[in-house]
Design a protein around this motif. Structure first.
Motif, PDB file in Angstrom:
ATOM      1  N   GLU A 135      -4.604  -2.869   6.229  1.00  0.00           N
ATOM      2  CA  GLU A 135      -4.340  -1.506   7.369  1.00  0.00           C
ATOM      3  C   GLU A 135      -5.365  -0.713   6.908  1.00  0.00           C
ATOM      4  O   GLU A 135      -5.571  -0.454   5.647  1.00  0.00           O
ATOM      5  CB  GLU A 135      -2.893  -1.093   7.001  1.00  0.00           C
ATOM      6  N   VAL A 178      -5.952   3.418   6.688  1.00  0.00           N
ATOM      7  CA  VAL A 178      -5.390   4.622   6.734  1.00  0.00           C
ATOM      8  C   VAL A 178      -6.096   5.862   6.922  1.00  0.00           C
ATOM      9  O   VAL A 178      -7.029   5.892   5.945  1.00  0.00           O
ATOM     10  CB  VAL A 178      -4.302   4.654   5.375  1.00  0.00           C
ATOM     11  N   ALA A 189      -4.395  11.426   5.335  1.00  0.00           N
ATOM     12  CA  ALA A 189      -2.905  10.951   5.339  1.00  0.00           C
ATOM     13  C   ALA A 189      -2.673   9.960   3.875  1.00  0.00           C
ATOM     14  O   ALA A 189      -1.453  10.040   3.283  1.00  0.00           O
ATOM     15  CB  ALA A 189      -2.431  10.067   6.594  1.00  0.00           C
ATOM     16  N   ALA A 190      -3.515   9.427   3.421  1.00  0.00           N
ATOM     17  CA  ALA A 190      -3.461   8.428   2.364  1.00  0.00           C
ATOM     18  C   ALA A 190      -3.478   9.342   1.306  1.00  0.00           C
ATOM     19  O   ALA A 190      -2.536   9.149   0.178  1.00  0.00           O
ATOM     20  CB  ALA A 190      -4.859   7.623   2.266  1.00  0.00           C
ATOM     21  N   ALA A 249      -0.025   4.090   0.605  1.00  0.00           N
ATOM     22  CA  ALA A 249      -0.346   5.029   1.395  1.00  0.00           C
ATOM     23  C   ALA A 249      -0.194   4.575   2.882  1.00  0.00           C
ATOM     24  O   ALA A 249      -0.556   5.184   3.827  1.00  0.00           O
ATOM     25  CB  ALA A 249      -1.878   5.432   1.368  1.00  0.00           C
ATOM     26  N   SER A 250       0.609   3.446   2.990  1.00  0.00           N
ATOM     27  CA  SER A 250       0.714   2.773   4.537  1.00  0.00           C
ATOM     28  C   SER A 250       1.473   3.749   5.349  1.00  0.00           C
ATOM     29  O   SER A 250       2.279   4.686   4.867  1.00  0.00           O
ATOM     30  CB  SER A 250       1.323   1.410   4.106  1.00  0.00           C
ATOM     31  N   ALA A 251       1.384   3.569   6.720  1.00  0.00           N
ATOM     32  CA  ALA A 251       1.860   4.258   7.528  1.00  0.00           C
ATOM     33  C   ALA A 251       3.493   4.032   7.885  1.00  0.00           C
ATOM     34  O   ALA A 251       4.350   4.504   8.432  1.00  0.00           O
ATOM     35  CB  ALA A 251       1.315   4.183   9.073  1.00  0.00           C
ATOM     36  N   ASP A 252       3.606   2.646   7.331  1.00  0.00           N
ATOM     37  CA  ASP A 252       4.945   1.978   7.514  1.00  0.00           C
ATOM     38  C   ASP A 252       5.836   2.415   6.369  1.00  0.00           C
ATOM     39  O   ASP A 252       5.629   2.215   5.004  1.00  0.00           O
ATOM     40  CB  ASP A 252       4.651   0.398   7.106  1.00  0.00           C
ATOM     41  N   ALA A 253       6.615   3.037   6.493  1.00  0.00           N
ATOM     42  CA  ALA A 253       7.728   3.571   5.414  1.00  0.00           C
ATOM     43  C   ALA A 253       8.496   2.449   4.667  1.00  0.00           C
ATOM     44  O   ALA A 253       8.549   2.733   3.331  1.00  0.00           O
ATOM     45  CB  ALA A 253       9.020   4.213   5.980  1.00  0.00           C
ATOM     46  N   ASN A 294       0.544  -1.176  -0.137  1.00  0.00           N
ATOM     47  CA  ASN A 294       0.019  -0.140   0.072  1.00  0.00           C
ATOM     48  C   ASN A 294       0.660   1.214   0.146  1.00  0.00           C
ATOM     49  O   ASN A 294       1.766   1.544   1.079  1.00  0.00           O
ATOM     50  CB  ASN A 294      -0.861  -0.049   1.100  1.00  0.00           C
ATOM     51  N   ARG A 342       0.140  10.806   0.840  1.00  0.00           N
ATOM     52  CA  ARG A 342       1.178   9.879   0.761  1.00  0.00           C
ATOM     53  C   ARG A 342       1.127   9.501  -0.567  1.00  0.00           C
ATOM     54  O   ARG A 342       2.202   9.110  -1.305  1.00  0.00           O
ATOM     55  CB  ARG A 342       1.071   8.589   1.812  1.00  0.00           C
ATOM     56  N   ARG A 355       5.936   1.670   2.010  1.00  0.00           N
ATOM     57  CA  ARG A 355       5.787   2.825   0.960  1.00  0.00           C
ATOM     58  C   ARG A 355       7.054   2.668  -0.082  1.00  0.00           C
ATOM     59  O   ARG A 355       6.880   2.866  -1.167  1.00  0.00           O
ATOM     60  CB  ARG A 355       5.708   3.993   1.729  1.00  0.00           C
TER      61      ARG A 355
END
Length: 284
Positions: free
Chosen positions: A123, A125, A129-130, A78-82, A76, A133, A85
């Motif tokens: 996840e 999101v 934020a999505a 747009a994930s919060a996990d760098a 994803n 990103r 991304r």
């Protein structure tokens, strides 16, 4: 408009040669291929590998119409996990380079997901934020896309993101670049809107089109059905495409062929070709 068929319309375990042969026999001019982990076009394909695939398609009497991929569902953007991304960014870079190696000028991209109901434990999101990103994700690939002359086609999918044509239009326009456009899927809209409205709003931004049909009263992935057997207003869709001046590839994406065609799945490909001919003739 030119008639194509997505590789996802065929049983996944069929070799590419068999898919191409059937597509040609059924009357298609184009073939939409995909980037996968280990298929004919994959994350490790060399320029020579890509050239060989292109020759194979052309030898079958077909033309490649687009490059899709399902890999973004596992990465994803747009994930919060760098780290996730970065994985998505690597996929996009590979996809652009692969398209160029295949002689293609457009790719299908899922720019990120707020949530995905058909992936257990996916996840969730926050929408804002999505959005940011997703913009960063595509912005990071613009230079390569321009260099390779490949358009990043943003697809409207069931990712709980870009849920109206006005939002999709604004998102595409925010890049100020011809390298970002729409890879519009007619059937995916039926759950929450009307494809003819989307076509009217997106207009010249549409670079590729997917045809699917869908039954609203089912409301899940099981609602996807044969062309002309669902709730798409095909006369309105064709009128909208003509009004928008669209005259490019139309790729039928008949997924999944199984379990709907447990036996003789080749019939689906022939039926789809006949349905496309009938749809193209509407309003002429």
């Amino acid at each position: 408009m030119k008639k194509s068929i997505s590789v996802w319309s065929f049983p996944f375990d069929w070799p590419l040669e068999r898919k191409l042969k059937l597509a040609k026999e059924a009357g298609f001019a184009g073939f939409e291929i995909d980037l996968t982990e280990d298929g004919p076009v994959n994350l490790r394909s060399s320029p020579a590998d890509l050239a060989a695939v292109r020759r194979q398609v052309e030898a079958a009497g077909l033309q490649l119409s687009g490059l899709a991929t399902g890999l973004y569902w596992g990465a994803n953007a747009a994930s919060a996990d760098a780290a996730i991304r970065r994985k998505a960014a690597d996929i996009l870079q590979t996809q652009i380079n692969a398209a160029a190696g295949l002689g293609l000028d457009a790719i299908l991209v899922v720019p990120g997901a707020v949530g995905v109901d058909f992936i257990p434990g996916a996840e969730v999101v926050p929408y804002d934020a999505a959005y940011e990103r997703a913009r960063q994700f595509l912005s990071g690939a613009l230079a390569l896309a321009r260099e390779k002359k490949v358009t990043i086609g943003v697809e409207n999918v069931w990712n709980k993101f870009l849920l109206s044509p006005l939002e999709m239009k604004a998102f595409i326009d925010s890049f100020g670049s011809e390298s970002v456009a729409a890879y519009f899927d007619v059937g995916n809209v039926l759950l929450f809107g009307y494809p003819e409205h989307w076509i009217g709003v997106l207009g010249r931004r549409i670079r590729r089109v997917h045809f699917k049909d869908f039954r609203r009263n089912v409301g899940t992935v099981d609602g996807f059905c044969d062309l002309l057997s669902g709730d798409v207003n095909w006369p309105a869709v064709m009128a909208a495409l003509r009004a928008a001046g669209y005259d490019g590839w139309i790729a039928a994406e008949m997924i999944p062929p199984v379990p709907f065609y447990k036996h003789c799945p080749e019939v689906l490909i022939h039926n789809t070709s006949r349905a496309l001919d009938a749809i193209f003739a509407l309003g002429k």
